[in-house]
Design a protein around this motif. Structure first.
Motif, PDB file in Angstrom:
ATOM      1  N   GLY A 124      33.668  50.099  41.571  1.00  0.00           N
ATOM      2  CA  GLY A 124      33.659  48.546  41.469  1.00  0.00           C
ATOM      3  C   GLY A 124      34.052  47.829  40.179  1.00  0.00           C
ATOM      4  N   THR A 125      33.171  48.257  39.191  1.00  0.00           N
ATOM      5  CA  THR A 125      33.272  47.492  37.927  1.00  0.00           C
ATOM      6  C   THR A 125      32.910  48.581  36.723  1.00  0.00           C
ATOM      7  OG1 THR A 125      30.801  46.849  37.792  1.00  0.00           O
ATOM      8  CG2 THR A 125      32.228  45.208  38.668  1.00  0.00           C
ATOM      9  N   LEU A 126      33.214  48.415  35.626  1.00  0.00           N
ATOM     10  CA  LEU A 126      33.034  49.192  34.342  1.00  0.00           C
ATOM     11  C   LEU A 126      32.121  48.543  33.514  1.00  0.00           C
ATOM     12  CD1 LEU A 126      36.769  49.921  33.736  1.00  0.00           C
ATOM     13  CD2 LEU A 126      34.977  51.719  34.612  1.00  0.00           C
ATOM     14  N   LYS A 127      30.958  49.503  32.812  1.00  0.00           N
ATOM     15  CA  LYS A 127      30.369  48.905  31.786  1.00  0.00           C
ATOM     16  C   LYS A 127      30.978  48.995  30.530  1.00  0.00           C
ATOM     17  CE  LYS A 127      25.740  50.086  29.424  1.00  0.00           C
ATOM     18  NZ  LYS A 127      25.098  48.905  29.857  1.00  0.00           N
ATOM     19  N   LEU A 128      30.708  48.089  29.990  1.00  0.00           N
ATOM     20  CA  LEU A 128      31.444  48.202  28.420  1.00  0.00           C
ATOM     21  C   LEU A 128      31.088  49.344  27.775  1.00  0.00           C
ATOM     22  CD1 LEU A 128      33.441  46.339  26.615  1.00  0.00           C
ATOM     23  CD2 LEU A 128      31.492  45.232  25.515  1.00  0.00           C
ATOM     24  N   PRO A 129      31.818  50.297  27.113  1.00  0.00           N
ATOM     25  CA  PRO A 129      31.176  51.552  26.728  1.00  0.00           C
ATOM     26  C   PRO A 129      30.586  51.265  25.174  1.00  0.00           C
ATOM     27  CG  PRO A 129      33.613  51.653  26.758  1.00  0.00           C
ATOM     28  CD  PRO A 129      33.044  50.141  27.352  1.00  0.00           C
ATOM     29  N   VAL A 130      30.773  50.370  24.479  1.00  0.00           N
ATOM     30  CA  VAL A 130      30.085  50.192  23.471  1.00  0.00           C
ATOM     31  C   VAL A 130      29.327  48.765  23.404  1.00  0.00           C
ATOM     32  CG1 VAL A 130      30.220  49.946  20.890  1.00  0.00           C
ATOM     33  CG2 VAL A 130      31.997  51.352  22.066  1.00  0.00           C
ATOM     34  N   ALA A 131      28.042  48.810  23.530  1.00  0.00           N
ATOM     35  CA  ALA A 131      27.329  47.684  23.677  1.00  0.00           C
ATOM     36  C   ALA A 131      27.611  46.401  22.790  1.00  0.00           C
ATOM     37  CB  ALA A 131      25.777  47.933  23.607  1.00  0.00           C
ATOM     38  N   LYS A 132      27.765  46.710  21.582  1.00  0.00           N
ATOM     39  CA  LYS A 132      27.975  45.520  20.639  1.00  0.00           C
ATOM     40  C   LYS A 132      29.438  45.709  19.954  1.00  0.00           C
ATOM     41  CE  LYS A 132      23.186  45.354  19.119  1.00  0.00           C
ATOM     42  NZ  LYS A 132      22.155  45.397  17.831  1.00  0.00           N
ATOM     43  N   GLY A 133      30.216  46.562  20.738  1.00  0.00           N
ATOM     44  CA  GLY A 133      31.518  46.539  20.297  1.00  0.00           C
ATOM     45  C   GLY A 133      32.375  45.337  20.249  1.00  0.00           C
ATOM     46  N   TRP A 134      33.490  45.198  19.681  1.00  0.00           N
ATOM     47  CA  TRP A 134      34.381  44.039  19.693  1.00  0.00           C
ATOM     48  C   TRP A 134      35.918  44.515  20.109  1.00  0.00           C
ATOM     49  CZ3 TRP A 134      31.929  45.532  15.277  1.00  0.00           C
ATOM     50  CH2 TRP A 134      32.631  46.267  14.337  1.00  0.00           C
ATOM     51  N   PHE A 135      36.419  43.327  20.936  1.00  0.00           N
ATOM     52  CA  PHE A 135      37.890  43.705  21.109  1.00  0.00           C
ATOM     53  C   PHE A 135      38.634  43.829  19.927  1.00  0.00           C
ATOM     54  CE2 PHE A 135      42.043  41.770  22.290  1.00  0.00           C
ATOM     55  CZ  PHE A 135      42.529  42.437  23.456  1.00  0.00           C
ATOM     56  N   VAL A 136      39.567  44.596  19.904  1.00  0.00           N
ATOM     57  CA  VAL A 136      40.697  45.000  18.792  1.00  0.00           C
ATOM     58  C   VAL A 136      42.048  44.762  19.447  1.00  0.00           C
ATOM     59  CG1 VAL A 136      41.804  46.552  17.078  1.00  0.00           C
ATOM     60  CG2 VAL A 136      38.895  46.555  17.654  1.00  0.00           C
ATOM     61  N   ARG A 137      42.471  45.535  20.315  1.00  0.00           N
ATOM     62  CA  ARG A 137      43.577  45.508  21.099  1.00  0.00           C
ATOM     63  C   ARG A 137      43.336  45.773  22.554  1.00  0.00           C
ATOM     64  NH1 ARG A 137      47.948  49.754  18.903  1.00  0.00           N
ATOM     65  NH2 ARG A 137      49.415  48.613  19.957  1.00  0.00           N
ATOM     66  N   GLY A 138      44.637  45.029  23.196  1.00  0.00           N
ATOM     67  CA  GLY A 138      44.502  44.732  24.761  1.00  0.00           C
ATOM     68  C   GLY A 138      45.516  45.894  25.391  1.00  0.00           C
TER      69      GLY A 138
END
Length: 308
Positions: A124-138
């Motif tokens: 259904g959904t995905l847990k963000l694999p790095v809790a405090k990670g930030w977006f770099v490339r999409g």
């Protein structure tokens, strides 16, 4: 122990000189017994941890010594070659470079999907694999939209967690570009990729829960900075994981990346706004007739501008 008690009695009833001598003898006896028990416990613990002793009788003896010291007895160490994960990987044929190539193409055998939790329902959904990670490339960035993944920045050593329940299909570093790579198979046939890890912490055949720590974030392989190269594959295609991330992913400045949140539970009913495309190879490999499985671009860790 009897010698110690006898010595103590003599201390009470004897002369001053005798009491002094018996005190020395009693103390020596007690010290010898305590030292022997400590040395025995230490030796047995070392033998068990090294695998030199593995029988139930040997372990019971070690547990008895640990309990007598007041410390909680630990479970028997499992040799990796005899672990349930290793046996499961051998039964299913998981963990090989060939399996990794197949999974990177978005194809999971029916037996693997059953082992991951069944074929009728997606997470259904995905847990963000790095809790405090930030977006770099999409997803869809790069020349010709070849980068069909989301790059998640972070610091070396941060926990990388399983995005959903499943089973480890591959854990290794045999594929060009990805460095230390983890590939998970999920119920319904989802496949998730975690590339450039500093260290893999799970093994092929291991069952994992959503949020289980499977690796440490790194910059191995073709990478110019610490991050996780994350891919979602299904039915032979790469899919944009962004709309499925919970919680949503943010930029390094704290601003949320604007994704339309989606939930995908039925395999043949993909949400309309969730993009899935055939795999696109990096332009640098366009001259190859058949680019090697796992060839990826050198990651450029300059954060994509807002709106991209």
């Amino acid at each position: 122990m009897l010698s110690a008690i006898f010595g103590m009695l003599q201390v009470v009833t004897g002369t001053a000189r005798e009491r002094k001598g018996h005190c020395v003898l009693a103390s020596a006896a007690v010290w010898f017994r305590l030292s022997y028990r400590f040395a025995a416990r230490a030796a047995l613990t070392l033998l068990l941890s090294s695998g030199a002793i593995s029988s139930p009788q040997a372990y019971a003896e070690a547990a008895r010594h640990r309990s007598s010291s007041g410390k909680r007895a630990k479970s028997e160490p499992t040799k990796p070659k005899n672990s349930p994960a290793r046996r499961r990987a051998a039964q299913l044929g998981l963990g090989t470079r060939q399996v990794a190539g197949q999974l990177l193409a978005g194809r999971a055998d029916a037996a693997w999907i059953r082992a991951a939790g069944g074929a009728t329902r997606l997470p259904g959904t995905l847990k963000l694999p790095v809790a405090k990670g930030w977006f770099v490339r999409g997803f869809g960035s790069g020349q010709g939209g070849y980068h069909q993944a989301v790059d998640i920045g972070g610091e070396v050593g941060w926990n990388v967690r399983a995005a959903a329940d499943g089973i480890v299909g591959y854990a290794g570093s045999e594929l060009s570009g990805y460095g230390n790579l983890m590939i998970l198979i999920h119920p319904g046939g989802w496949i998730t990729i975690y590339g450039h890890n500093a260290k893999n912490l799970a093994v092929a055949g291991q069952r994992v829960d959503r949020g289980t720590v499977i690796a440490e974030l790194g910059s191995t392989g073709r990478s110019k900075g610490p991050h996780v190269h994350f891919e979602l594959l299904f039915g032979g295609k790469n899919c944009d994981p962004g709309p499925l991330f919970r919680p949503g992913i943010r930029r390094k400045n704290g601003k949320t990346v604007p994704f339309h949140r989606e939930v995908w539970r039925v395999p043949n009913k993909r949400p309309r706004r969730l993009q899935c495309n055939p795999r696109v190879h990096h332009p640098d490999y366009a001259h190859k007739a058949e680019p090697a499985a796992g060839d990826v671009e050198p990651e450029v860790l300059e954060e994509a501008p807002e709106g991209s």
